[in-house]
Design an enzyme around this catalytic site. Structure first.
Site, mmCIF file in Angstrom:
data_model
loop_
_atom_site.group_PDB
_atom_site.id
_atom_site.type_symbol
_atom_site.label_atom_id
_atom_site.label_comp_id
_atom_site.label_asym_id
_atom_site.label_seq_id
_atom_site.Cartn_x
_atom_site.Cartn_y
_atom_site.Cartn_z
ATOM 1 C CD GLU A 166 -30.048 -9.318 11.920
ATOM 2 O OE1 GLU A 166 -29.355 -8.751 12.517
ATOM 3 O OE2 GLU A 166 -30.187 -10.415 11.623
ATOM 4 C CG ASN A 182 -27.717 -12.712 17.296
ATOM 5 O OD1 ASN A 182 -27.731 -13.888 18.788
ATOM 6 N ND2 ASN A 182 -28.269 -12.475 16.302
ATOM 7 C CE LYS A 236 -24.306 -12.707 15.210
ATOM 8 N NZ LYS A 236 -23.983 -12.329 13.842
ATOM 9 N N GLY A 295 -21.314 -8.013 10.917
ATOM 10 C CA GLY A 295 -20.542 -8.395 11.918
ATOM 11 C C GLY A 295 -19.339 -8.186 10.817
ATOM 12 C CG HIS A 321 -29.665 -14.273 12.667
ATOM 13 N ND1 HIS A 321 -28.039 -14.774 12.096
ATOM 14 C CD2 HIS A 321 -28.794 -13.222 13.118
ATOM 15 C CE1 HIS A 321 -27.569 -13.989 12.011
ATOM 16 N NE2 HIS A 321 -28.321 -13.064 12.982
ATOM 17 C CB SER A 344 -22.428 -3.459 11.074
ATOM 18 O OG SER A 344 -21.194 -4.356 10.930
ATOM 19 C CD GLU A 358 -24.499 -14.878 11.781
ATOM 20 O OE1 GLU A 358 -24.700 -15.632 13.400
ATOM 21 O OE2 GLU A 358 -23.819 -13.859 12.072
#
Ligand code: PGA
Length: 247
Positions: A165, A9, A11, A171, A94, A209, A96
Site C-alpha cells: 500500500e 478495510n 477503518k 485515501g 497498516h 485508492s 495509519e
C-alpha cells in the site's frame, strides 16, 4: 490456481445500523464471486459482523492486534481474543498504525507472529511515503519492512498475506499504475522466494485508492493477488464491482 483475496478495510467507520445494511447488501451480491472476500471491521463489531456474514462465504478480519499475549495492557485486544470471535484475518502494520501509533518494523513483525500463533492470518501492510518514492527509495523501504517480518516469522512466512500500500495512494484518489504496482509486487515476491519455497502461494494484495474503475487492470498483473480496499469497501456497489473483477 490460488484464489485472489479482496479485503475491505472499514477503518474507524460504521455503526450497528450501517454495518447491517452494508453486509446484507454485500451478501446479496457475492453469489457468483470467484475470489475470497473479507471485511476488516472495528473490534466492537466483530461479533455483529461474524453473525451477519455467516453462510455468505465472506470472512471477518480485524484491523490491529496487540503485540502482547495477555495481561496488564489496558485497551489492547489479543490475537487469542480475535480468534475467539472467528476472526480469519488481521491487518498488521497498516500505514495509519505506523504513522499515528509509532509502530516500528519490529513491532509489526511481532504482531504478525502473535496472529499466526493464534491461528489468525496477518495481512502485513508495507509501503513507501511520497517522499520515499520521490527519492528513489521505494524498494529499499518495502524490503526493509518485509524483512523484519520474514526474520521474526521464519518458515511460517508462507502463511502470511502481504499488502503493498503506497502511503501516497491511500485515501487520496491517486493509485499506483498497474505497472508501478506490479514492479513493487515483483520485488516483494522475489524477497519471499528467497525466504520460502512456498512464496508463490503467498497472496500479495495491492491497496491504495483501488476502486471499481481501476480494479480489473490492477488485478490482472501477474504478482497482484487481490486488493485491500478502504473507501470503496464502504460502498456496496463499488466493493461488489471490485469483487467481480477478481478471480
Ligand atoms: P483506500 O484505503 O482504498 O481508501 O485508499 C486503503 C487502505 O488504507 O487500506
Amino acid at each position: 490456481m490460488k484464489k485472489q483475496l479482496i479485503a475491505g478495510n472499514w477503518k474507524m467507520n460504521g455503526s450497528l445500523v450501517t454495518n447491517e445494511a452494508l453486509v446484507n447488501a454485500l451478501a446479496a451480491g457475492v453469489g457468483s464471486a470467484q475470489c475470497q472476500i473479507a471485511v476488516c471491521v472495528p473490534s466492537p463489531y466483530l461479533a455483529q459482523v461474524r453473525g451477519l456474514v455467516s453462510g455468505t462465504g465472506i470472512d471477518v478480519g480485524a484491523q490491529d492486534v496487540s503485540v502482547h499475549e495477555s495481561g496488564a495492557y489496558t485497551g489492547e485486544v489479543s490475537a487469542g481474543m480475535l480468534r475467539d470471535f472467528g476472526v480469519r484475518y488481521c491487518l498488521v502494520g497498516h500505514s495509519e498504525r505506523r504513522q499515528y501509533h509509532g509502530e516500528t518494523d519490529a513491532v509489526v513483525a511481532d504482531k504478525a507472529q502473535r496472529a499466526l500463533a493464534a491461528g489468525v492470518t496477518p495481512i502485513v501492510c508495507v509501503g513507501e511515503t511520497l517522499a520515499e518514492r520521490e527519492t528513489g527509495r521505494t524498494e529499499e523501504v518495502v524490503k526493509r519492512q518485509l524483512a523484519a517480518v520474514v526474520h521474526t516469522n521464519g518458515h511460517c512466512i508462507s502463511e502470511i498475506v502481504v499488502a503493498y500500500e503506497p502511503v501516497w495512494a491511500i485515501g487520496t484518489g491517486k493509485t499506483a499504475s498497474p505497472e508501478e504496482a506490479q514492479q513493487v509486487h515483483a520485488v516483494l515476491r522475489a524477497q519471499l522466494r528467497a525466504a520460502t519455497p512456498k512464496a508463490d502461494r503467498v497472496l500479495i494484495l495491492y491497496g491504495g485508492s483501488m476502486n471499481a474503475a481501476n480494479a480489473a487492470q490492477l488485478l490482472s498483473q501477474p504478482d497482484i493477488d487481490g486488493g485491500l480496499v478502504g473507501g470503496a469497501s464502504l460502498k456496496p456497489a463499488d466493493f461488489l464491482s471490485i469483487i467481480a473483477a477478481a478471480h
